[in-house]
Design an enzyme around this catalytic site. Structure first.
Site, short mmCIF file in Angstrom:
data_model
loop_
_atom_site.label_atom_id
_atom_site.label_comp_id
_atom_site.label_asym_id
_atom_site.label_seq_id
_atom_site.Cartn_x
_atom_site.Cartn_y
_atom_site.Cartn_z
N PHE A 171 33.52 54.50 29.20
CA PHE A 171 33.89 53.09 29.29
C PHE A 171 33.15 52.42 30.45
CE2 PHE A 171 37.37 49.79 30.04
CZ PHE A 171 36.89 48.96 29.05
N HIS B 241 45.59 44.67 40.81
CA HIS B 241 45.83 44.60 39.37
C HIS B 241 45.52 45.98 38.78
CE1 HIS B 241 46.41 42.60 35.56
NE2 HIS B 241 45.23 42.97 35.11
N ASP C 147 33.90 40.13 24.45
CA ASP C 147 32.71 40.91 24.12
C ASP C 147 32.00 40.32 22.92
OD1 ASP C 147 33.29 42.76 26.15
OD2 ASP C 147 34.57 43.94 24.82
N ARG D 125 35.53 35.14 28.11
CA ARG D 125 34.55 34.89 27.05
C ARG D 125 34.78 35.88 25.92
NH1 ARG D 125 28.54 36.94 27.37
NH2 ARG D 125 29.68 38.73 26.49
N GLU E 45 48.30 45.59 33.68
CA GLU E 45 47.74 45.19 32.39
C GLU E 45 48.20 46.13 31.29
OE1 GLU E 45 43.54 43.83 31.75
OE2 GLU E 45 43.45 45.63 30.49
N SER F 30 50.22 43.83 39.97
CA SER F 30 50.31 43.33 38.60
C SER F 30 49.78 44.43 37.69
CB SER F 30 49.51 42.03 38.42
OG SER F 30 48.16 42.19 38.79
#
Length: 308
Positions: free
Chosen positions: A222, A272, A112, A110, A19, A17
């Site tokens: 990151f 993913h 950031d 949720r 993103e 998959s």
């Protein structure tokens, strides 16, 4: 056959998959859908489209998701959704917009803190307090696929991994059907985490997040914000190649391919991949692993042409 390539019997029923994130302008939109077309050859089981904190990319996310579903030929596109900075009614309205746009798979997060990564998280007044509550709200709307996040090295705000796993269980109990992990680079971390998840009675698929390293400095920054660790051996393989882009690309390809092959040989079947809306490195990794390519889908090609 390249050393990292899986033999057909080992590939078995491996699934990919991808993103993507919503484009900010016309040029980025063209790049996004060109990337989508290029990677469609690997027949992803589904793709996901991110969503900005506090709905900052709400309109762009909705537009991109609709195009993915109705023009690019990806009816299995999952829409990310967060509960940061919005009351329940606003979030519910966004869920309705996505459903009306054809979404049948959500990635419930949720999000950031509104002050940015590292700031203290405070639930929005009158909003969903966390991802478990958001999952429950989406589940109450129908029989959707609902993916959630998981953290092999724990969420940076969590005191320990046990707390993370407890939250994952709450999300599963609320109706989550799959967990997609934060990227990581040490497969032993993932394996230990998965063992603890299973001991906690969580049986949903936990899909490792793979981030091919296009830019070491950027990924390092990151990773620091997300609580992910880049092993020194990985840094050493890339740090001296800043002035050799071809060699850096090749080494980055091998690093990600090695990670996927090792996980596959440990029994993992789903992966993913975080594309960063760029296809060359991701495609090179998939080719090196041995994922088969299919002919580009006509719908994806038409969508890329329309974007151009």
């Amino acid at each position: 056959m390249p050393i990292h390539t899986l033999y057909p019997a080992e590939r078995g029923n491996l699934r990919l998959s991808f993103e993507y994130f919503p484009p900010k302008n016309d040029e980025m939109e063209t790049q996004l859908f060109q990337t989508v077309e290029n990677l469609a050859a690997f027949k992803p089981a589904f793709v996901t489209m991110t969503y900005g904190a506090g709905g900052s990319t709400k309109a762009r996310s909705l537009t991109a998701v609709r195009r993915m579903i109705h023009e690019a030929g990806f009816p299995n596109t999952a829409a990310h959704l967060t509960c940061v900075g919005a009351a329940k009614g606003e979030v519910d309205a966004i869920v309705s917009e996505f459903i009306d746009g054809g979404v049948r798979h959500f990635v419930a997060l949720r999000g950031d803190p509104q002050g940015g990564i590292g700031a203290r998280y405070e639930p929005f007044p009158g909003g969903y307090e966390n991802a478990a509550a958001l999952v429950a709200a989406i589940r109450g709307r129908g029989d959707f696929e609902i993916s959630v996040s998981a953290y092999p090295e724990k969420h940076p705000e969590s005191p320990d991994v046990a707390t993370d796993i407890d939250m994952l269980k709450r999300k599963v109990d609320s109706g989550a059907t799959r967990a997609l992990t934060q990227f990581f680079f040490d497969n032993n971390d993932f394996e230990r985490y998965l063992e603890r998840v299973r001991r906690a009675g969580i049986t949903i698929p936990v899909v490792p997040g793979i981030l091919p390293i296009n830019n070491l400095a950027q990924v390092s920054k990151f990773a620091g914000l997300c609580g992910a660790r880049i092993p020194e051996v990985v840094v050493a393989r890339l740090a001296h190649l800043d002035e050799s882009p071809e060699e850096r690309f090749k080494e980055a390809t091998h690093i990600a391919a090695e990670q996927i092959v090792d996980l596959a040989r440990r029994g993992i079947r789903d992966f993913h991949v975080y594309t960063m809306n760029r296809s060359p490195l991701v495609a090179a990794v998939c080719d090196l692993v041995g994922f088969e390519r299919a002919a580009p889908a006509g719908a994806a090609a038409r969508a890329a042409g329309a974007a151009a």
